[in-house]
Design an enzyme around this catalytic site. Structure first.
Site, short mmCIF file in Angstrom:
data_model
loop_
_atom_site.label_atom_id
_atom_site.label_comp_id
_atom_site.label_asym_id
_atom_site.label_seq_id
_atom_site.Cartn_x
_atom_site.Cartn_y
_atom_site.Cartn_z
N HIS A 135 0.83 -1.20 0.00
CA HIS A 135 0.00 0.00 0.00
C HIS A 135 0.87 1.26 0.00
O HIS A 135 2.05 1.21 0.34
CB HIS A 135 -0.92 0.02 1.22
CG HIS A 135 -2.10 -0.89 1.10
ND1 HIS A 135 -2.03 -2.24 1.33
CD2 HIS A 135 -3.39 -0.64 0.73
CE1 HIS A 135 -3.22 -2.78 1.13
NE2 HIS A 135 -4.07 -1.84 0.76
N LYS A 186 -0.79 4.98 4.70
CA LYS A 186 -1.72 4.06 5.36
C LYS A 186 -1.37 3.92 6.84
O LYS A 186 -0.21 3.72 7.20
CB LYS A 186 -1.69 2.70 4.67
CG LYS A 186 -2.73 1.74 5.20
CD LYS A 186 -2.98 0.58 4.25
CE LYS A 186 -3.96 -0.42 4.82
NZ LYS A 186 -5.27 0.17 5.14
#
Ligand code: NAD
Ligand SMILES: O=C(O)C1=N[C@H](C(=O)O)CCC1
Length: 265
Positions: A155, A159
């Protein structure tokens, strides 16, 4: 009649996309947004939205519900805020559609009990992208035949939670069909802490965070002389939006909590 929608986290990467999705949808009306600042303004007062976006901004869920009577709350905020928002929405008879990740098992059990008691629909979806749901379904099927599995999720570096909600959900789905087993050598030893990643029921989950990434996951299955890789990539946040719209319509027909879109597609 339109579904009256409120969105929590409208200035975020996902929340802003969801605002546009609801504004464009002919069966939905964006009646309000929930933020932690900018109370008293409307979306149009924020530079990021056009003048036609007149939904008022609230910082208090009770006031929002009293003033605008939403049918559904879409939450795309933060692991720190989402449990409180979901519980408040249910207690105010608003159906939650939750994309925010980071719930504990205990929180899911408690929210499920509230939804059941109130006979209210509630969808908690770790991933709204249809390709990601299929990746999870295929991984569950593959694990019946190839039980040695490791998950690599990748990701963007903003995040907050690790591992991703999708990786946890994938491991939980595999757990349903796979006999418990520890993987790797029984005497394996990490010479650098964390080298083997997180562990869920004997499965290893590795979390990569890099600028440039959006949301990606590989599920690797090892067998005798073979390797199967199931991979999904979300290349932009629009990939999640048809799932958000689907959930807003579906939650209106439901009377309990569902965790994971694989249960309703
Ligand atoms: N389910 C899915 O398919 C999916 C897809 C992408 C992201 N997500 C999840 O959605 C969440 C948001 O992701 P993002 O990339 O948009 O993050 P982001 O940081 O860009 O946006 C989060 C927004 O929430 C706001 N916020 C934080 N606390 C708040 C509070 N108490 N009240 C109101 N607003 C608050 C922040 O100001 C910010 O604008 C994360 O948990 C992420 O994991 C889920
Ligand atoms: O960008 C994120 O953050 C994402 N979070 C979800 C997760 O934790 O699985 C889904 C994909 C994007």
């Amino acid at each position: 009649m339109s579904i009256r929608v409120a969105i929590a986290g409208p200035r975020g990467k996902m929340g802003a996309e969801a605002v546009h999705t609801v504004m464009k949808h002919d069966k939905m009306e964006l009646v309000a947004v929930l933020d932690y600042k900018e109370v008293g303004k409307t979306l149009a007062d924020l530079e990021m939205f056009p003048a036609s976006y007149t939904a008022p901004i609230f910082t208090d869920m009770s006031e929002l519900v009293e003033a605008t009577a939403p049918d559904v709350l879409v939450d795309l905020t933060s692991p720190h805020a989402v449990y409180k928002h979901t519980k408040e929405a249910l207690n105010l008879n608003v159906r939650p559609v939750i994309g925010t990740t980071g719930f504990t098992d205990e929180q899911l059990v408690e929210l499920s009990a509230i939804a059941k008691e109130k006979e209210l629909g509630c969808i908690i979806a770790p991933n709204f992208a249809i390709g990601a749901i299929l990746m999870m379904k295929f991984a569950k099927e593959a694990a019946k035949y190839l039980p040695d599995v490791e998950i690599i999720e990748m990701h963007h570096d903003q995040k907050l939670d690790a591992p991703s909600g999708t990786a946890v959900k994938t491991a939980q789905l595999i757990q349903e069909v796979r006999a418990q087993k520890m993987q790797g050598h029984p005497e394996e030893k990490e010479t650098l802490k964390g080298a083997r990643g997180a562990e869920l029921d004997g499965m290893r989950i590795h979390s990569v965070r890099l600028p440039g990434l959006v949301a990606h996951q590989q599920v690797l299955f090892g067998g005798d002389g073979q390797l199967l890789t199931i991979r999904h990539d979300s290349l932009n946040r629009n990939s999640f939006m048809s799932g958000v719209a689907f959930c807003v319509e579906e939650v209106m027909k439901m009377d309990q909590l569902v965790y994971g879109l694989e249960n309703i597609i």
